[in-house]
Scaffold this motif. Structure first.
Motif, PDB file in Angstrom:
ATOM      1  N   THR A   1      46.379  64.008  34.891  1.00 36.29           N
ATOM      2  CA  THR A   1      47.252  63.506  35.960  1.00 36.29           C
ATOM      3  C   THR A   1      47.296  62.000  35.796  1.00 36.29           C
ATOM      4  OG1 THR A   1      46.507  65.314  37.355  1.00 36.29           O
ATOM      5  CG2 THR A   1      47.631  63.496  38.469  1.00 36.29           C
ATOM      6  N   ARG A   2      48.410  61.491  35.274  1.00 36.88           N
ATOM      7  CA  ARG A   2      48.457  60.076  34.905  1.00 36.88           C
ATOM      8  C   ARG A   2      49.663  59.348  35.470  1.00 36.88           C
ATOM      9  NH1 ARG A   2      44.969  58.391  31.756  1.00 36.88           N
ATOM     10  NH2 ARG A   2      46.187  56.640  30.945  1.00 36.88           N
TER      11      ARG A   2
ATOM     12  N   PRO B   1      57.285  58.546  42.911  1.00 39.84           N
ATOM     13  CA  PRO B   1      56.620  58.896  44.177  1.00 39.84           C
ATOM     14  C   PRO B   1      57.569  59.532  45.195  1.00 39.84           C
ATOM     15  CG  PRO B   1      55.855  56.769  43.413  1.00 39.84           C
ATOM     16  CD  PRO B   1      56.949  57.176  42.470  1.00 39.84           C
TER      17      PRO B   1
ATOM     18  N   TYR C   1      57.570  63.206  45.415  1.00 45.33           N
ATOM     19  CA  TYR C   1      56.417  63.846  46.059  1.00 45.33           C
ATOM     20  C   TYR C   1      56.398  63.640  47.566  1.00 45.33           C
ATOM     21  CZ  TYR C   1      54.856  64.815  41.359  1.00 45.33           C
ATOM     22  OH  TYR C   1      54.776  65.295  40.077  1.00 45.33           O
TER      23      TYR C   1
ATOM     24  N   ASN D   1      51.608  60.103  38.555  1.00 44.75           N
ATOM     25  CA  ASN D   1      51.639  59.937  40.013  1.00 44.75           C
ATOM     26  C   ASN D   1      50.283  60.345  40.589  1.00 44.75           C
ATOM     27  OD1 ASN D   1      54.490  59.229  41.060  1.00 44.75           O
ATOM     28  ND2 ASN D   1      54.880  60.778  39.484  1.00 44.75           N
ATOM     29  N   PRO D   2      49.908  59.773  41.742  1.00 43.27           N
ATOM     30  CA  PRO D   2      48.612  60.124  42.324  1.00 43.27           C
ATOM     31  C   PRO D   2      48.694  61.446  43.082  1.00 43.27           C
ATOM     32  CG  PRO D   2      49.709  58.467  43.669  1.00 43.27           C
ATOM     33  CD  PRO D   2      50.630  58.744  42.518  1.00 43.27           C
ATOM     34  N   VAL D   3      48.741  62.541  42.329  1.00 42.45           N
ATOM     35  CA  VAL D   3      48.895  63.868  42.934  1.00 42.45           C
ATOM     36  C   VAL D   3      47.727  64.756  42.528  1.00 42.45           C
ATOM     37  CG1 VAL D   3      51.409  63.792  43.151  1.00 42.45           C
ATOM     38  CG2 VAL D   3      50.392  64.543  40.977  1.00 42.45           C
ATOM     39  N   GLU D   4      47.608  65.909  43.191  1.00 47.97           N
ATOM     40  CA  GLU D   4      46.481  66.804  42.910  1.00 47.97           C
ATOM     41  C   GLU D   4      46.672  67.600  41.629  1.00 47.97           C
ATOM     42  OE1 GLU D   4      45.423  68.175  47.418  1.00 47.97           O
ATOM     43  OE2 GLU D   4      45.701  69.769  45.967  1.00 47.97           O
TER      44      GLU D   4
END
Ligand SMILES: NC(=O)c1ccc[n+]([C@@H]2O[C@H](COP(=O)([O-])OP(=O)(O)OC[C@H]3O[C@@H](n4cnc5c(N)ncnc54)[C@H](O)[C@@H]3O)[C@@H](O)[C@H]2O)c1
Length: 360
Positions: free
Chosen positions: A209-210, A163, A166, A212-215
């Motif tokens: 997308t696995r 994280p 990001y 990090n919680p990103v777009e």
């Protein structure tokens, strides 16, 4: 006529720009002098200026373009800024270097190609993974016709991003990073594949997308058919605890396997395995005159200076950037539609203008 004078540089963006200086220009003091740094974050620029004794810093890109003593503008800013900055630098009569990804669509690359054709300067996209003694030995063996017909390649890009990575606001967002692992990270290994095995004609890809919680996507797999008829599989993730980059390239007479160094797979040692005593002898003969090729930015900038001095082709060209972004476009097209995507990507292709969804 060779023009081997020292070239003057301004570096725009002081993140990876630092590596261009430390690992590139500074390794060639007889070839380059970095005269100016530009960053909207003045403190970051000042820190780098102190480290490398660079006197001139500015927050203004336009000011750099007005500096008559700067020949090369080296663009290391976030991806969404690249195209406008390249076009402005070409219009100002500069030589231009630009970090990957050069652009956010094949159409934009074509626009830059058209602008370069009218300009005094040329544009070199950054593909520093092509430099290193292992990859250059392989390139030489392949180009000499010793490897024979390509059969199959496997390409792994297994890196780790947490994280904290990001926290830099432009990362992880489609509007600013423009894409995920296929565009930002695996682009290097995939460029090496086509550099050594030639163009791709079709691609079937799946992304997820696995990590990090990103777009943007941070895992991808794909199967490719190369123009030669060879097959290739790609696997890329930002969730690998041990980081590696690895290409295994099987040709008729030689199998090549890179080192696993994640950020310098082009360096020695490579496994270069001949299929016969004859191939082994031909490789030994070919490599007898092989000069050592330094790694990454050192090798790239050395070759860049030689190309400027002689006027010959740049070590990486806009055609290379186009080929790389065509593959990215095809991979995104395939992943979005669940179909096999074909290349080349020309005007009229549904994703020629970009893979990002247009806002409603
Ligand atoms: N070739 C590689 O291996 C490699 C590695 C890392 C990053 N990159 C690429 O390099 C680019 C920059 O990445 P980074 O990791 O250095 O990002 P970063 O955010 O660490 O650095 C970018 C810098 O650009 C500055 N900047 C932003 N807008 C600007 C403007 N208008 N004018 C001047 N400076 C401006 C920012 O303040 C920042 O300091 C990206 O395109 C990235 O994909 C390439």
């Amino acid at each position: 006529m060779t023009d081997s004078r020292i070239r003057t540089v301004a570096v725009i963006g002081c993140g990876i720009g630092r590596s261009h200086i430390a690992d590139g220009y500074r390794r060639h003091p007889d070839k380059f002098r970095v005269l100016a740094l530009c960053d909207i974050d003045e403190r970051r620029a000042a820190k780098l200026a102190d480290e490398f004794f660079i006197r001139r810093i500015t927050r203004s890109f336009d000011e750099v373009l007005r500096m008559d003593d700067i020949e090369i503008v080296d663009i290391c800013t976030p991806p969404a800024l690249h195209v406008a900055q390249i076009l402005a630098a070409l219009a100002a009569g500069k030589e231009v270097i630009c970090e990957k990804p050069l652009a956010g669509s094949v159409a934009e690359v074509d626009h830059v190609i058209a602008a370069e054709a009218e300009a005094m300067g040329r544009v070199m996209p950054i593909f520093q993974y092509r430099f290193g003694n292992g990859v250059q030995k392989a390139k030489r063996i392949i180009d000499a016709g010793i490897a024979g017909r390509p059969y199959l390649a496997t390409v792994e890009t297994a890196w780790k991003r947490t994280p904290e990575y990001y926290e830099t606001p432009w990362r992880g967002r489609l509007g600013t990073e423009l894409g995920g692992i296929l565009l930002t990270h695996a682009i290097h290994s995939h460029d090496l594949l086509t550099y050594l095995m030639g163009p791709v004609t079709t691609a079937f890809a799946q992304t997820a997308t696995r990590v990090n919680p990103v777009e943007v996507e941070d895992c991808a797999v794909a199967s490719l058919v190369m123009r030669s008829g060879a097959l290739a599989s790609l696997a890329a993730t930002l969730g690998s605890q041990k980081e590696i980059s690895r290409l295994r390239l099987c040709f008729e007479h030689v199998t090549f396997e890179t080192s696993q160094a994640p950020y310098s797979p082009g360096d020695d040692p490579w496994d270069i395995i001949a299929a016969s005593r004859e191939a082994e002898n031909r490789i030994a003969e070919e490599l007898a005159s092989h000069p050592f090729v330094p790694s990454r930015f050192e090798g790239l900038m050395g070759a860049y200076h030689a190309a400027l001095a002689t006027g010959c082709a740049l070590p990486a060209t806009l055609a290379d950037a186009r080929r790389s972004l065509e593959l990215v476009t095809a991979l995104y097209h395939s992943a979005a539609t669940g179909t096999v995507a074909s290349m080349p990507i020309e005007a009229g292709h549904p994703l020629y203008g970009g893979w990002r969804p247009t806002p409603d």
